[in-house]
Design a protein around this motif. Structure first.
Motif, mmCIF file in Angstrom:
data_model
loop_
_atom_site.group_PDB
_atom_site.id
_atom_site.type_symbol
_atom_site.label_atom_id
_atom_site.label_comp_id
_atom_site.label_asym_id
_atom_site.label_seq_id
_atom_site.Cartn_x
_atom_site.Cartn_y
_atom_site.Cartn_z
ATOM 1 N N LEU A 16 0.692 -1.171 0.024
ATOM 2 C CA LEU A 16 -0.047 -0.051 0.084
ATOM 3 C C LEU A 16 0.702 1.467 0.087
ATOM 4 C CD1 LEU A 16 -2.789 -0.999 2.636
ATOM 5 C CD2 LEU A 16 -2.996 -0.821 0.040
ATOM 6 N N ARG A 17 1.869 1.096 0.614
ATOM 7 C CA ARG A 17 2.805 2.638 0.787
ATOM 8 C C ARG A 17 2.941 3.144 -0.499
ATOM 9 N NH1 ARG A 17 5.134 5.071 4.957
ATOM 10 N NH2 ARG A 17 4.815 3.641 6.690
ATOM 11 N N PRO A 18 3.691 2.565 -1.546
ATOM 12 C CA PRO A 18 3.961 3.206 -2.772
ATOM 13 C C PRO A 18 2.795 3.640 -3.595
ATOM 14 C CG PRO A 18 4.541 0.908 -2.676
ATOM 15 C CD PRO A 18 4.064 1.048 -1.323
ATOM 16 N N ILE A 19 1.690 2.774 -3.496
ATOM 17 C CA ILE A 19 0.440 3.192 -4.038
ATOM 18 C C ILE A 19 0.086 4.224 -3.541
ATOM 19 C CG2 ILE A 19 -1.907 2.504 -4.555
ATOM 20 C CD1 ILE A 19 -0.960 -0.454 -4.563
ATOM 21 N N LEU A 20 -0.185 4.326 -2.182
ATOM 22 C CA LEU A 20 -0.780 5.667 -1.442
ATOM 23 C C LEU A 20 0.194 6.917 -1.457
ATOM 24 C CD1 LEU A 20 -2.592 4.230 1.838
ATOM 25 C CD2 LEU A 20 -3.547 5.366 -0.364
ATOM 26 N N ALA A 21 1.461 6.660 -1.898
ATOM 27 C CA ALA A 21 2.342 7.668 -1.948
ATOM 28 C C ALA A 21 2.020 8.789 -3.130
ATOM 29 C CB ALA A 21 3.917 7.177 -1.995
ATOM 30 N N SER A 22 1.359 8.196 -4.043
ATOM 31 C CA SER A 22 1.106 8.895 -5.455
ATOM 32 C C SER A 22 -0.305 10.159 -4.872
ATOM 33 C CB SER A 22 0.662 8.218 -6.425
ATOM 34 O OG SER A 22 1.468 7.297 -6.682
ATOM 35 N N TYR A 23 -0.934 9.777 -3.974
ATOM 36 C CA TYR A 23 -2.336 10.501 -3.630
ATOM 37 C C TYR A 23 -2.239 11.274 -2.480
ATOM 38 C CZ TYR A 23 -3.540 7.126 -7.262
ATOM 39 O OH TYR A 23 -3.492 6.575 -8.602
ATOM 40 N N LEU A 24 -1.074 10.793 -1.363
ATOM 41 C CA LEU A 24 -1.302 11.775 -0.288
ATOM 42 C C LEU A 24 0.220 12.732 -0.528
ATOM 43 C CD1 LEU A 24 -2.286 8.933 2.444
ATOM 44 C CD2 LEU A 24 -3.478 10.671 1.284
ATOM 45 N N LYS A 25 0.069 13.803 -0.792
ATOM 46 C CA LYS A 25 1.380 14.482 -1.370
ATOM 47 C C LYS A 25 1.633 15.635 -0.090
ATOM 48 C CE LYS A 25 0.967 13.397 -6.149
ATOM 49 N NZ LYS A 25 1.296 13.608 -7.375
ATOM 50 N N GLU A 26 0.846 15.674 0.460
ATOM 51 C CA GLU A 26 1.038 16.914 1.629
ATOM 52 C C GLU A 26 2.207 16.394 2.491
ATOM 53 O OE1 GLU A 26 -2.369 18.075 3.738
ATOM 54 O OE2 GLU A 26 -3.550 18.159 1.714
ATOM 55 N N GLU A 27 2.975 17.168 3.046
ATOM 56 C CA GLU A 27 4.255 16.776 3.999
ATOM 57 C C GLU A 27 3.618 15.874 5.068
ATOM 58 O OE1 GLU A 27 7.713 18.987 6.351
ATOM 59 O OE2 GLU A 27 6.643 20.061 4.933
ATOM 60 N N ASP A 28 4.254 14.928 5.327
ATOM 61 C CA ASP A 28 3.969 14.216 6.453
ATOM 62 C C ASP A 28 2.424 13.329 6.397
ATOM 63 O OD1 ASP A 28 6.339 14.780 7.719
ATOM 64 O OD2 ASP A 28 5.272 16.435 8.628
ATOM 65 N N SER A 29 1.799 13.455 5.436
ATOM 66 C CA SER A 29 0.470 12.550 5.279
ATOM 67 C C SER A 29 0.734 11.161 4.991
ATOM 68 C CB SER A 29 -0.417 13.273 4.226
ATOM 69 O OG SER A 29 -0.666 14.573 4.231
ATOM 70 N N LEU A 30 1.594 10.761 4.011
ATOM 71 C CA LEU A 30 1.853 9.318 4.121
ATOM 72 C C LEU A 30 2.300 8.752 5.342
ATOM 73 C CD1 LEU A 30 1.714 7.118 1.989
ATOM 74 C CD2 LEU A 30 4.255 7.506 1.569
ATOM 75 N N GLN A 31 3.128 9.537 6.210
ATOM 76 C CA GLN A 31 3.839 8.665 7.332
ATOM 77 C C GLN A 31 2.544 8.623 8.159
ATOM 78 O OE1 GLN A 31 6.801 7.269 7.654
ATOM 79 N NE2 GLN A 31 5.887 6.431 9.654
ATOM 80 N N ALA A 32 1.723 9.612 8.327
ATOM 81 C CA ALA A 32 0.852 9.771 9.398
ATOM 82 C C ALA A 32 -0.476 8.583 8.954
ATOM 83 C CB ALA A 32 0.046 11.149 9.306
ATOM 84 N N PHE B 292 -9.256 10.957 3.389
ATOM 85 C CA PHE B 292 -9.519 12.295 3.029
ATOM 86 C C PHE B 292 -9.166 13.286 3.618
ATOM 87 C CE2 PHE B 292 -12.584 9.117 0.897
ATOM 88 C CZ PHE B 292 -12.418 9.551 -0.437
ATOM 89 N N SER B 293 -8.798 13.231 4.823
ATOM 90 C CA SER B 293 -8.299 14.349 5.844
ATOM 91 C C SER B 293 -6.826 14.698 5.778
ATOM 92 C CB SER B 293 -8.729 14.006 7.361
ATOM 93 O OG SER B 293 -7.787 12.942 7.778
ATOM 94 N N LEU B 294 -6.249 13.610 4.826
ATOM 95 C CA LEU B 294 -4.755 13.569 4.844
ATOM 96 C C LEU B 294 -4.642 14.031 3.359
ATOM 97 C CD1 LEU B 294 -3.671 10.409 6.479
ATOM 98 C CD2 LEU B 294 -3.466 12.787 7.419
ATOM 99 N N GLY B 295 -5.341 14.412 2.521
ATOM 100 C CA GLY B 295 -5.123 15.134 1.308
ATOM 101 C C GLY B 295 -5.931 14.264 0.093
ATOM 102 N N LEU B 296 -6.285 13.149 0.307
ATOM 103 C CA LEU B 296 -7.029 12.220 -0.681
ATOM 104 C C LEU B 296 -8.336 13.023 -1.241
ATOM 105 C CD1 LEU B 296 -6.910 9.813 -2.450
ATOM 106 C CD2 LEU B 296 -8.427 8.659 -0.719
ATOM 107 N N ASP B 297 -8.384 13.275 -2.643
ATOM 108 C CA ASP B 297 -9.754 13.806 -2.908
ATOM 109 C C ASP B 297 -10.531 12.658 -3.905
ATOM 110 O OD1 ASP B 297 -8.473 13.792 -5.636
ATOM 111 O OD2 ASP B 297 -7.771 15.897 -5.489
ATOM 112 N N SER B 298 -11.482 13.118 -4.254
ATOM 113 C CA SER B 298 -12.659 12.162 -5.009
ATOM 114 C C SER B 298 -11.918 11.781 -6.153
ATOM 115 C CB SER B 298 -14.025 12.728 -4.981
ATOM 116 O OG SER B 298 -13.914 14.018 -5.775
ATOM 117 N N MET B 299 -11.105 12.634 -6.806
ATOM 118 C CA MET B 299 -10.662 12.204 -8.234
ATOM 119 C C MET B 299 -9.495 11.193 -7.851
ATOM 120 S SD MET B 299 -12.753 13.305 -10.530
ATOM 121 C CE MET B 299 -11.483 13.234 -12.036
#
Length: 74
Positions: A7-23, A33-40
């Motif tokens: 999952l980590r490399p897949i989500l890295a493309s969609y959670l681009k805000e600093e520290d969002s992926l780690q969080a 969605f609270s970490l930056g994922l949007d509907s598109m």
């Protein structure tokens, strides 16, 4: 390969805000969605998940937008 490793490399493309992926992985019940994922991004994420062999419906992702849920499906 573990669910997290998948999952980590897949989500890295969609959670681009600093520290969002780690969080997302430090607190796997955090709403993506609270970490930056949007509907598109969610629709594109579903395509990437299917390519990795993880089938999740859009409604399931909207109801459970967490790493914990996605890992349970991996």
């Amino acid at each position: 390969m573990s669910a997290t490793e998948t999952l980590r490399p897949i989500l890295a493309s969609y959670l681009k805000e600093e520290d969002s992926l780690q969080a997302a992985f430090d607190q796997p019940t955090t709403d993506l969605f609270s970490l930056g994922l949007d509907s598109m991004g969610a629709f594109a994420l579903l395509d990437d998940l299917v390519a990795a062999g993880i089938v999740v419906e859009f409604t399931e992702l909207v109801e459970n937008p967490t790493v914990e849920f996605l890992a349970s499906r991996a």
